[in-house]
Design a protein around this motif. Structure first.
Motif, PDB file in Angstrom:
ATOM      1  N   GLU A   1       1.138  10.575 -20.203  1.00 42.92           N
ATOM      2  CA  GLU A   1       2.589  10.511 -20.314  1.00 42.92           C
ATOM      3  C   GLU A   1       3.195  11.900 -20.105  1.00 42.92           C
ATOM      4  OE1 GLU A   1       5.973   8.869 -23.462  1.00 42.92           O
ATOM      5  OE2 GLU A   1       3.877   9.095 -24.087  1.00 42.92           O
ATOM      6  N   GLY A   2       4.197  11.966 -19.243  1.00 42.92           N
ATOM      7  CA  GLY A   2       4.901  13.222 -19.035  1.00 42.92           C
ATOM      8  C   GLY A   2       4.297  14.132 -17.992  1.00 42.92           C
ATOM      9  N   ASP A   3       3.179  13.734 -17.327  1.00 46.40           N
ATOM     10  CA  ASP A   3       2.588  14.631 -16.329  1.00 46.40           C
ATOM     11  C   ASP A   3       3.314  14.566 -14.985  1.00 46.40           C
ATOM     12  OD1 ASP A   3       1.665  12.254 -15.193  1.00 46.40           O
ATOM     13  OD2 ASP A   3      -0.435  12.598 -15.687  1.00 46.40           O
ATOM     14  N   GLU A   4       4.259  13.622 -14.842  1.00 48.15           N
ATOM     15  CA  GLU A   4       5.111  13.477 -13.654  1.00 48.15           C
ATOM     16  C   GLU A   4       4.316  13.238 -12.374  1.00 48.15           C
ATOM     17  OE1 GLU A   4       7.898  16.780 -13.646  1.00 48.15           O
ATOM     18  OE2 GLU A   4       9.180  15.666 -15.024  1.00 48.15           O
ATOM     19  N   ARG A   5       3.133  12.647 -12.529  1.00 49.93           N
ATOM     20  CA  ARG A   5       2.330  12.265 -11.368  1.00 49.93           C
ATOM     21  C   ARG A   5       2.480  10.781 -11.078  1.00 49.93           C
ATOM     22  NH1 ARG A   5      -3.489  15.406 -12.291  1.00 49.93           N
ATOM     23  NH2 ARG A   5      -2.689  17.526 -11.933  1.00 49.93           N
ATOM     24  N   THR A   6       2.255  10.426  -9.823  1.00 50.68           N
ATOM     25  CA  THR A   6       2.281   9.033  -9.396  1.00 50.68           C
ATOM     26  C   THR A   6       0.859   8.473  -9.487  1.00 50.68           C
ATOM     27  OG1 THR A   6       4.132   9.470  -7.911  1.00 50.68           O
ATOM     28  CG2 THR A   6       2.842   7.487  -7.487  1.00 50.68           C
TER      29      THR A   6
ATOM     30  N   TRP B   1      11.230  13.808  -6.685  1.00 53.16           N
ATOM     31  CA  TRP B   1      12.112  14.028  -7.829  1.00 53.16           C
ATOM     32  C   TRP B   1      11.875  13.082  -9.004  1.00 53.16           C
ATOM     33  CZ3 TRP B   1      15.070   9.769  -9.075  1.00 53.16           C
ATOM     34  CH2 TRP B   1      15.208   8.790  -8.067  1.00 53.16           C
ATOM     35  N   THR B   2      11.022  12.066  -8.840  1.00 52.95           N
ATOM     36  CA  THR B   2      10.867  11.082  -9.912  1.00 52.95           C
ATOM     37  C   THR B   2       9.920  11.601 -10.992  1.00 52.95           C
ATOM     38  OG1 THR B   2       8.919   9.861  -9.107  1.00 52.95           O
ATOM     39  CG2 THR B   2      11.033   9.344  -8.065  1.00 52.95           C
ATOM     40  N   ASP B   3       9.786  10.811 -12.058  1.00 54.06           N
ATOM     41  CA  ASP B   3       8.842  11.134 -13.132  1.00 54.06           C
ATOM     42  C   ASP B   3       7.478  10.498 -12.894  1.00 54.06           C
ATOM     43  OD1 ASP B   3      10.699  12.680 -14.501  1.00 54.06           O
ATOM     44  OD2 ASP B   3      11.433  10.989 -15.683  1.00 54.06           O
ATOM     45  N   GLY B   4       7.224  10.055 -11.657  1.00 61.87           N
ATOM     46  CA  GLY B   4       5.964   9.409 -11.312  1.00 61.87           C
ATOM     47  C   GLY B   4       6.144   8.129 -10.531  1.00 61.87           C
ATOM     48  N   CYS B   5       7.388   7.699 -10.386  1.00 53.71           N
ATOM     49  CA  CYS B   5       7.686   6.488  -9.627  1.00 53.71           C
ATOM     50  C   CYS B   5       7.686   6.770  -8.124  1.00 53.71           C
ATOM     51  CB  CYS B   5       9.048   5.937 -10.043  1.00 53.71           C
ATOM     52  SG  CYS B   5       9.135   5.428 -11.777  1.00 53.71           S
ATOM     53  N   ILE B   6       7.833   5.709  -7.341  1.00 52.35           N
ATOM     54  CA  ILE B   6       7.966   5.804  -5.885  1.00 52.35           C
ATOM     55  C   ILE B   6       9.398   5.437  -5.541  1.00 52.35           C
ATOM     56  CG2 ILE B   6       7.228   4.874  -3.664  1.00 52.35           C
ATOM     57  CD1 ILE B   6       4.920   4.398  -6.567  1.00 52.35           C
ATOM     58  N   ALA B   7      10.109   6.349  -4.889  1.00 53.09           N
ATOM     59  CA  ALA B   7      11.522   6.114  -4.565  1.00 53.09           C
ATOM     60  C   ALA B   7      11.702   5.861  -3.074  1.00 53.09           C
ATOM     61  CB  ALA B   7      12.371   7.303  -5.000  1.00 53.09           C
TER      62      ALA B   7
ATOM     63  N   ARG C   1       0.844  -1.184   0.000  1.00 57.34           N
ATOM     64  CA  ARG C   1       0.000   0.000   0.000  1.00 57.34           C
ATOM     65  C   ARG C   1       0.883   1.239   0.000  1.00 57.34           C
ATOM     66  NH1 ARG C   1      -5.318   1.415   1.495  1.00 57.34           N
ATOM     67  NH2 ARG C   1      -5.538   3.448   2.494  1.00 57.34           N
ATOM     68  N   VAL C   2       0.610   2.155  -0.921  1.00 58.84           N
ATOM     69  CA  VAL C   2       1.338   3.420  -1.001  1.00 58.84           C
ATOM     70  C   VAL C   2       0.375   4.539  -0.632  1.00 58.84           C
ATOM     71  CG1 VAL C   2       2.564   5.029  -2.511  1.00 58.84           C
ATOM     72  CG2 VAL C   2       2.896   2.553  -2.788  1.00 58.84           C
ATOM     73  N   GLU C   3       0.700   5.274   0.430  1.00 62.38           N
ATOM     74  CA  GLU C   3      -0.104   6.413   0.875  1.00 62.38           C
ATOM     75  C   GLU C   3       0.637   7.680   0.470  1.00 62.38           C
ATOM     76  OE1 GLU C   3      -0.532   5.695   5.060  1.00 62.38           O
ATOM     77  OE2 GLU C   3      -2.019   4.097   4.750  1.00 62.38           O
ATOM     78  N   LYS C   4       0.170   8.307  -0.609  1.00 63.48           N
ATOM     79  CA  LYS C   4       0.927   9.387  -1.219  1.00 63.48           C
ATOM     80  C   LYS C   4       1.067  10.602  -0.299  1.00 63.48           C
ATOM     81  CE  LYS C   4       0.005  10.332  -5.501  1.00 63.48           C
ATOM     82  NZ  LYS C   4      -0.731  10.579  -6.765  1.00 63.48           N
TER      83      LYS C   4
ATOM     84  N   TYR D   1       7.536   1.989   5.600  1.00 63.04           N
ATOM     85  CA  TYR D   1       8.622   2.865   5.174  1.00 63.04           C
ATOM     86  C   TYR D   1       8.080   4.291   5.067  1.00 63.04           C
ATOM     87  CZ  TYR D   1      10.607  -1.651   3.888  1.00 63.04           C
ATOM     88  OH  TYR D   1      11.050  -2.952   3.924  1.00 63.04           O
ATOM     89  N   ASP D   2       8.679   5.198   5.809  1.00 60.93           N
ATOM     90  CA  ASP D   2       8.271   6.604   5.797  1.00 60.93           C
ATOM     91  C   ASP D   2       9.160   7.406   4.852  1.00 60.93           C
ATOM     92  OD1 ASP D   2       6.144   6.533   7.793  1.00 60.93           O
ATOM     93  OD2 ASP D   2       7.729   6.101   9.239  1.00 60.93           O
ATOM     94  N   ALA D   3       8.717   8.626   4.572  1.00 63.68           N
ATOM     95  CA  ALA D   3       9.493   9.581   3.768  1.00 63.68           C
ATOM     96  C   ALA D   3       9.784   9.069   2.364  1.00 63.68           C
ATOM     97  CB  ALA D   3      10.787   9.960   4.481  1.00 63.68           C
ATOM     98  N   ILE D   4       8.809   8.345   1.770  1.00 61.62           N
ATOM     99  CA  ILE D   4       8.984   7.939   0.384  1.00 61.62           C
ATOM    100  C   ILE D   4       8.948   9.183  -0.502  1.00 61.62           C
ATOM    101  CG2 ILE D   4       7.939   5.689   0.837  1.00 61.62           C
ATOM    102  CD1 ILE D   4       5.421   6.697  -0.612  1.00 61.62           C
ATOM    103  N   GLN D   5       9.485   9.046  -1.703  1.00 57.18           N
ATOM    104  CA  GLN D   5       9.548  10.168  -2.643  1.00 57.18           C
ATOM    105  C   GLN D   5       8.741   9.849  -3.888  1.00 57.18           C
ATOM    106  OE1 GLN D   5      13.851   9.707  -2.172  1.00 57.18           O
ATOM    107  NE2 GLN D   5      13.990  11.944  -1.997  1.00 57.18           N
ATOM    108  N   LEU D   6       8.033  10.851  -4.399  1.00 61.55           N
ATOM    109  CA  LEU D   6       7.095  10.663  -5.502  1.00 61.55           C
ATOM    110  C   LEU D   6       7.532  11.466  -6.721  1.00 61.55           C
ATOM    111  CD1 LEU D   6       3.811  10.967  -3.415  1.00 61.55           C
ATOM    112  CD2 LEU D   6       5.077   8.879  -3.975  1.00 61.55           C
ATOM    113  N   GLY D   7       6.594  11.596  -7.676  1.00 57.47           N
ATOM    114  CA  GLY D   7       6.863  12.385  -8.872  1.00 57.47           C
ATOM    115  C   GLY D   7       6.926  13.871  -8.577  1.00 57.47           C
TER     116      GLY D   7
END
Length: 229
Positions: free
Chosen positions: A133-138, A200-206, A96-99, A117-123
């Protein structure tokens, strides 16, 4: 499972046996992934819990403890199923990813967190679902983690099965592409050490590299993933 892997798990069992008899604190990566710290054994498979309780209550001699631990953990490794080449401890049924909360949770079959895991990074555009495509959203919704990439440019990565048929249909109705290539991954290989700042990602979860290594070990291909706002 390769014999070498089973033997390495037997060696881990030796270290576990020492920890449970008060000789050493468990600090190996495999034990950390299992959530074992000090004398805690809540995350251990059932046979190992029995083993630990037996050792504590009956005062089994040190050498016998080591042998029993090695056998039990090796058997569990053979029967537990491989997860990207590792035994599944504990079993993860869903991710589960809680944005907004910037959290990623590994859940068991009853929906209880196995790991958080806390402090995940998104798009770069973290608010709102991915549409194009290219909207940089997760993305938001339910998908599968359908395969892992050990040769990722971001340490390790697990692919999210976005877009599905509804995502494609909506994007096509707007004359656009839904995009794709959405992963849960680590930090850029070019970074060396540490982690990037902010989203900082293009829509991924880091995650951090250490965190994605744990997730890689614990989450099998085909695991459902739910991404919520």
């Amino acid at each position: 499972m390769p014999l070498g892997k089973a033997l390495s798990d037997c060696d881990t069992a030796t270290k576990l046996g020492k920890a449970m008899t008060g000789n050493v604190t468990p600090t190996t990566p495999a034990l950390s992934a299992m959530g074992v710290t000090g004398a805690s054994y809540e995350c251990l498979p059932g046979p190992l819990k029995v083993f630990v309780q037996l050792c504590r209550s009956s005062g089994i001699r040190y050498q016998a403890t080591m042998r029993i631990g090695a056998i039990l953990l090796a058997l569990t490794a053979f029967s537990g199923g491989a997860v990207h080449g590792q035994p599944a401890f504990p079993e993860v049924a869903e991710v589960r990813v809680e944005k907004a909360a910037r959290r990623l949770l590994l859940l068991d079959a009853q929906g209880y967190p196995v790991k958080i895991y806390d402090a995940i990074q998104l798009g770069d555009e973290p608010v709102g679902p991915k549409r194009f495509e290219g909207d940089e959203r997760t993305p938001e919704g339910r998908y599968l983690l359908d395969y892992g990439n050990a040769s990722s440019a971001f340490h390790l990565s697990l692919h999210i099965s976005y877009p599905d048929s509804r995502d494609r249909a909506y994007a096509e109705s707007q004359g656009k592409s839904a995009g794709g290539a959405i992963f849960i991954h680590g930090q850029p290989n070019s970074l060396g050490t540490g982690r990037m700042e902010g989203d900082w990602t293009d829509g991924c979860i880091a995650l951090s590299n250490e965190e994605i290594e744990e997730v890689w070990q614990l989450v099998p291909d085909g695991t459902p993933v739910e991404l919520v706002p």
